[in-house]
Write an enzyme that holds these catalytic residues in place. Structure first.
Site, mmCIF file in Angstrom:
data_model
loop_
_atom_site.group_PDB
_atom_site.id
_atom_site.type_symbol
_atom_site.label_atom_id
_atom_site.label_comp_id
_atom_site.label_asym_id
_atom_site.label_seq_id
_atom_site.Cartn_x
_atom_site.Cartn_y
_atom_site.Cartn_z
ATOM 1 N N HIS A 158 27.075 49.574 30.649
ATOM 2 C CA HIS A 158 28.043 50.681 30.525
ATOM 3 C C HIS A 158 29.297 50.436 31.379
ATOM 4 C CE1 HIS A 158 24.603 53.060 28.866
ATOM 5 N NE2 HIS A 158 23.938 52.397 29.805
ATOM 6 N N SER A 279 56.709 38.586 33.265
ATOM 7 C CA SER A 279 57.377 39.714 32.614
ATOM 8 C C SER A 279 58.879 39.543 32.776
ATOM 9 C CB SER A 279 56.927 41.016 33.278
ATOM 10 O OG SER A 279 57.915 42.007 33.137
#
Ligand code: ARG
Length: 465
Positions: A158, A279
């Site tokens: 999970h 970026s």
């Protein structure tokens, strides 16, 4: 455009220009050119051997096809959209080069069995290439797993910390996935490797052809048994796309983990500069573009699988022009897989593993709680009661802001009198990992055995194809 059509005998009017473009497939099926030529050489050879063509005619045709092969390989062949597809372009060029005898090549053959043959040969080649690339990727997992045998990381369920595992154990899980993928491709070959050639348009031919001979010349295991099926069947493409989709799904799960692990929050790994990008606005950024694109392209490959299944659904036997739509997706899937497999295999060994960060994360969040319960159970407490007692100790830890191994012995004894000084050795991460010594488990001996099995498997394969 007054070019006489190869099928133009019964037509008096000319084809609408947009229809011509719409119908043509040469822009993309020229990718099958070498496979088409190979199929034609086999067909012409057989026509000569069976006496359907004279030996001399067959020899002229074969020589012409070989010359065309040279042109295609050199990239000098001029493709013409008005000649519709790869098959008619090559046949037309053959006749232009060697004269009317070139027109005999298409004796006892149809484009329907021709295209099915070409495409099988192409999928077969790509299947071998992917098996080779998977071999390289699996070898990369083995290399990295061996290099980091002592690194302990949190295992998750999970996406919550569950139990500590060896990083190598985690990596070898991917080895298993990609081994199944290679096996699946290998397995598909036995259905793929049958020859449609000689099925004709759909019903076979009245010429005394030898289908076994063309099958043999092309490296097929046997001729397809039913001519109608031979020209209608594209299961081999669906299987290829199915195998491709599973490979992409596995690559995508790996990519997702690398993206997570390289985030500032995890900081489990640092991706190499060679496989990351910056970026244009944020100077500090180092983005996992290769992994993101691999994850992203997975959808595109699934789309090709669904696209082809949808194209084939509801087609009556035998050949239908719809089937020309079988190629784009397969070509694109093959190209996508080739680059994604290559990049992932190249990147993996260059990833820096932050072992102390993984170790730290593995030791938090009560990942050794099961071991404490097992400890109590081994001392005779029923497992359910042990589970309850450890639950209380976890609650105590949460309250005090401590992990289990940092609780005092007295504090623990208050919850269960069975707990003694020896509990601390049991709670150590290395002990927790090594306790899971069941077959296939995360104990170092088990993982070492998995690693050796993986190496033996790779060693027994041909490797790069
Ligand atoms: N270009 C066609 C294809 O890719 C070749 C077969 C055409 N057959 C025909 N009868 N029109 O499917």
């Amino acid at each position: 455009m007054t070019q006489k059509r190869m099928w133009g005998g019964r037509f008096s009017g000319s084809t609408d220009a947009l229809v011509e473009q719409f119908n043509a497939s040469v822009d993309f099926d020229k990718r099958l050119a070498l496979h088409d030529l190979r199929g034609s050489v086999a067909h012409a050879t057989m026509l000569g051997e069976t006496g359907i063509l004279t030996q001399d005619e067959a020899a002229q045709v074969v020589a012409g096809l070989e010359a065309l092969t040279g042109e295609v390989e050199a990239g000098t062949f001029a493709w013409r959209v008005e000649l519709e597809d790869v098959h008619m372009n090559l046949e037309h060029a053959l006749t232009a080069r060697i004269g009317p005898v070139g027109g005999k090549l298409h004796t006892a053959r149809s484009r329907n069995d021709q295209v099915a043959t070409d495409f099988r040969l192409w999928v077969r080649d790509e299947t071998h290439i992917l098996i080779g690339l998977l071999h390289d990727l699996r070898a990369a997992f083995v290399e990295v797993a061996e290099r980091h045998m002592s690194v302990i990381m949190p295992g998750y369920t999970h996406l919550q910390v569950a139990q500590p595992v060896l990083l190598s154990h985690h990596l070898l899980a991917y080895f298993e996935m990609f081994s199944r993928d290679a096996e699946r491709l290998q397995d598909s070959l036995k259905r793929l490797n049958v020859s449609p050639l000689g099925a004709g348009a759909l019903a076979g031919t009245g010429f005394p052809i030898d289908r076994g001979r063309t099958a043999e010349l092309l490296g097929f295991d046997a001729p397809a048994r039913n001519s109608l099926d031979a020209v209608s069947d594209r299961d081999f493409v669906v299987e290829f796309l199915g195998a491709a989709s599973l490979i992409m799904m596995h690559l995508s799960r790996l990519s997702e983990e690398l993206i997570l692990w390289s985030s500032q929050e995890f900081s489990f790994v640092t991706l190499p500069d060679s496989h990351t990008t910056g970026s244009s606005i944020m100077p500090q950024k180092k983005n996992p573009d290769v992994s993101e694109l691999t994850r992203g392209k997975t959808g595109r490959v699934y789309g090709h699988l669904l696209g082809l299944l949808t194209t084939l659904k509801g087609l009556p036997l035998a050949y239908n022009k719809d089937m020309q739509e079988d190629k784009h997706g397969a070509f694109d899937a093959a190209d996508t897989l080739r680059v994604c497999l290559r990049l992932t295999a190249d990147m993996l060994p260059k990833i820096t593993v932050n072992g102390s960060r993984m170790y730290g994360a593995a030791g938090r969040a009560y990942s050794n709680a099961t071991d404490l319960a097992d400890y109590l159970a081994k001392k005779g407490l029923p497992f359910r009661d042990a589970h309850e007692a450890v639950g209380k100790l976890v609650a105590l830890g949460v309250q005090e802001g401590k992990d289990l191994q940092d609780l005092s012995l007295e504090g623990m004894k208050e919850v269960s009198g069975l707990i003694e000084e020896d509990v601390f050795a049991v709670l150590k991460l290395e002990a927790v990992v090594d306790a899971r010594n069941s077959y296939g488990g995360t104990a170092s001996g088990q993982v070492r055995a998995q690693l050796e099995a993986a190496k033996a498997m790779l060693g027994g394969e041909d490797g790069h194809v």
